[in-house]
Design a protein around this motif. Sequence first.
Motif, PDB file in Angstrom:
ATOM      1  N   ALA A 276       0.848  -1.190   0.000  1.00  0.00           N
ATOM      2  CA  ALA A 276       0.000   0.000   0.000  1.00  0.00           C
ATOM      3  C   ALA A 276       0.883   1.239   0.000  1.00  0.00           C
ATOM      4  CB  ALA A 276      -0.920   0.010   1.223  1.00  0.00           C
ATOM      5  N   ALA A 277       0.305   2.342  -0.470  1.00  0.00           N
ATOM      6  CA  ALA A 277       1.027   3.611  -0.464  1.00  0.00           C
ATOM      7  C   ALA A 277       0.042   4.752  -0.364  1.00  0.00           C
ATOM      8  CB  ALA A 277       1.887   3.761  -1.720  1.00  0.00           C
ATOM      9  N   ILE A 278       0.544   5.868   0.144  1.00  0.00           N
ATOM     10  CA  ILE A 278      -0.296   7.045   0.314  1.00  0.00           C
ATOM     11  C   ILE A 278       0.532   8.283   0.048  1.00  0.00           C
ATOM     12  CG2 ILE A 278       0.170   7.209   2.797  1.00  0.00           C
ATOM     13  CD1 ILE A 278      -2.810   7.906   3.169  1.00  0.00           C
ATOM     14  N   PHE A 279       0.004   9.161  -0.785  1.00  0.00           N
ATOM     15  CA  PHE A 279       0.697  10.411  -1.071  1.00  0.00           C
ATOM     16  C   PHE A 279       0.575  11.355   0.123  1.00  0.00           C
ATOM     17  CE2 PHE A 279       2.319   9.851  -5.191  1.00  0.00           C
ATOM     18  CZ  PHE A 279       1.429   9.114  -5.935  1.00  0.00           C
ATOM     19  N   ARG A 280       1.291  12.463   0.055  1.00  0.00           N
ATOM     20  CA  ARG A 280       1.374  13.368   1.207  1.00  0.00           C
ATOM     21  C   ARG A 280       0.029  13.960   1.578  1.00  0.00           C
ATOM     22  NH1 ARG A 280       4.742  18.533  -1.175  1.00  0.00           N
ATOM     23  NH2 ARG A 280       3.324  19.075  -2.869  1.00  0.00           N
ATOM     24  N   THR A 281      -0.899  14.047   0.611  1.00  0.00           N
ATOM     25  CA  THR A 281      -2.215  14.604   0.920  1.00  0.00           C
ATOM     26  C   THR A 281      -3.037  13.676   1.815  1.00  0.00           C
ATOM     27  OG1 THR A 281      -3.155  13.593  -1.046  1.00  0.00           O
ATOM     28  CG2 THR A 281      -2.283  15.839  -1.265  1.00  0.00           C
ATOM     29  N   GLY A 282      -2.732  12.403   1.777  1.00  0.00           N
ATOM     30  CA  GLY A 282      -3.459  11.434   2.586  1.00  0.00           C
ATOM     31  C   GLY A 282      -4.738  10.906   1.953  1.00  0.00           C
ATOM     32  N   TYR A 283      -5.044  11.395   0.771  1.00  0.00           N
ATOM     33  CA  TYR A 283      -6.263  10.944   0.109  1.00  0.00           C
ATOM     34  C   TYR A 283      -5.994   9.722  -0.763  1.00  0.00           C
ATOM     35  CZ  TYR A 283      -7.900  15.592   1.406  1.00  0.00           C
ATOM     36  OH  TYR A 283      -8.239  16.720   2.094  1.00  0.00           O
ATOM     37  N   ASN A 284      -7.023   8.883  -0.912  1.00  0.00           N
ATOM     38  CA  ASN A 284      -7.010   7.776  -1.868  1.00  0.00           C
ATOM     39  C   ASN A 284      -5.736   6.936  -1.835  1.00  0.00           C
ATOM     40  OD1 ASN A 284      -9.519   8.591  -2.865  1.00  0.00           O
ATOM     41  ND2 ASN A 284      -8.553  10.062  -4.239  1.00  0.00           N
ATOM     42  N   PRO A 285      -5.517   6.194  -0.773  1.00  0.00           N
ATOM     43  CA  PRO A 285      -4.374   5.276  -0.764  1.00  0.00           C
ATOM     44  C   PRO A 285      -4.482   4.249  -1.886  1.00  0.00           C
ATOM     45  CG  PRO A 285      -5.320   5.500   1.437  1.00  0.00           C
ATOM     46  CD  PRO A 285      -6.285   6.130   0.471  1.00  0.00           C
ATOM     47  N   TYR A 286      -3.345   3.729  -2.275  1.00  0.00           N
ATOM     48  CA  TYR A 286      -3.275   2.708  -3.311  1.00  0.00           C
ATOM     49  C   TYR A 286      -2.927   1.375  -2.659  1.00  0.00           C
ATOM     50  CZ  TYR A 286      -3.239   6.625  -6.541  1.00  0.00           C
ATOM     51  OH  TYR A 286      -3.578   7.746  -7.236  1.00  0.00           O
ATOM     52  N   TYR A 287      -3.523   0.299  -3.179  1.00  0.00           N
ATOM     53  CA  TYR A 287      -3.326  -1.019  -2.584  1.00  0.00           C
ATOM     54  C   TYR A 287      -3.002  -2.051  -3.647  1.00  0.00           C
ATOM     55  CZ  TYR A 287      -5.739   1.170   1.347  1.00  0.00           C
ATOM     56  OH  TYR A 287      -6.108   2.013   2.364  1.00  0.00           O
ATOM     57  N   SER A 288      -2.292  -3.076  -3.237  1.00  0.00           N
ATOM     58  CA  SER A 288      -2.134  -4.222  -4.127  1.00  0.00           C
ATOM     59  C   SER A 288      -3.455  -4.983  -4.178  1.00  0.00           C
ATOM     60  CB  SER A 288      -1.035  -5.143  -3.614  1.00  0.00           C
ATOM     61  OG  SER A 288      -1.420  -5.765  -2.399  1.00  0.00           O
ATOM     62  N   ASN A 289      -3.649  -5.721  -5.237  1.00  0.00           N
ATOM     63  CA  ASN A 289      -4.901  -6.471  -5.385  1.00  0.00           C
ATOM     64  C   ASN A 289      -5.070  -7.503  -4.272  1.00  0.00           C
ATOM     65  OD1 ASN A 289      -5.694  -5.090  -7.678  1.00  0.00           O
ATOM     66  ND2 ASN A 289      -4.682  -6.538  -9.053  1.00  0.00           N
ATOM     67  N   SER A 290      -3.958  -8.009  -3.761  1.00  0.00           N
ATOM     68  CA  SER A 290      -4.037  -9.068  -2.760  1.00  0.00           C
ATOM     69  C   SER A 290      -4.525  -8.581  -1.404  1.00  0.00           C
ATOM     70  CB  SER A 290      -2.675  -9.738  -2.609  1.00  0.00           C
ATOM     71  OG  SER A 290      -1.708  -8.798  -2.179  1.00  0.00           O
ATOM     72  N   VAL A 291      -4.457  -7.281  -1.149  1.00  0.00           N
ATOM     73  CA  VAL A 291      -4.875  -6.772   0.158  1.00  0.00           C
ATOM     74  C   VAL A 291      -6.048  -5.805   0.063  1.00  0.00           C
ATOM     75  CG1 VAL A 291      -2.509  -7.004   0.990  1.00  0.00           C
ATOM     76  CG2 VAL A 291      -3.348  -4.759   0.267  1.00  0.00           C
ATOM     77  N   LYS A 292      -6.423  -5.426  -1.139  1.00  0.00           N
ATOM     78  CA  LYS A 292      -7.502  -4.451  -1.314  1.00  0.00           C
ATOM     79  C   LYS A 292      -8.789  -4.965  -0.674  1.00  0.00           C
ATOM     80  CE  LYS A 292      -7.312  -2.418  -5.201  1.00  0.00           C
ATOM     81  NZ  LYS A 292      -7.376  -2.129  -6.654  1.00  0.00           N
ATOM     82  N   GLY A 293      -9.407  -4.108   0.107  1.00  0.00           N
ATOM     83  CA  GLY A 293     -10.632  -4.498   0.794  1.00  0.00           C
ATOM     84  C   GLY A 293     -10.394  -5.069   2.182  1.00  0.00           C
TER      85      GLY A 293
END
Length: 126
Positions: A49-66
């Motif tokens: 997972a990753a999150i930009f400095r704004t903190g909005y809309n983190p990104y996830y790998s498909n294996s952990v999403k949800g």
Amino acid sequence: QVQLVESGGGLVQTGDSLRLSCTAAGGTISRTTMAWFRQGPGKERDFVAAIFRTGYNPYYSNSVKGRFTMSRDNAKNTVYLQMDSLKPEDTAVYYCAADSRIILSSLRTAEHYDYWGQGTQVTVSS
């Protein structure tokens, strides 16, 4: 020089939850992209997972999403990874990473991150 320290790992059973924390010392994370990677036994280091400095809309790998949720508290210089519905395949050493120059296309690539923590072990028993 930013130093990252992870905590919160442990041994849990399938279906349990854990929350990992990563606190930065020696610098602020407010201008950096933060990420979690993991490395299982005999495997490569994979993006979680990753999150930009704004903190909005983190990104996830498909294996952990949800199942996993990443968040950040810039005031505390800390990012979190809430892990729910854990599975045995989630067993790995989890690493926190940081870099101020990450763009979307490089978000999921470990080589683009300059700062790393020492890792925290997560073990999920079946």
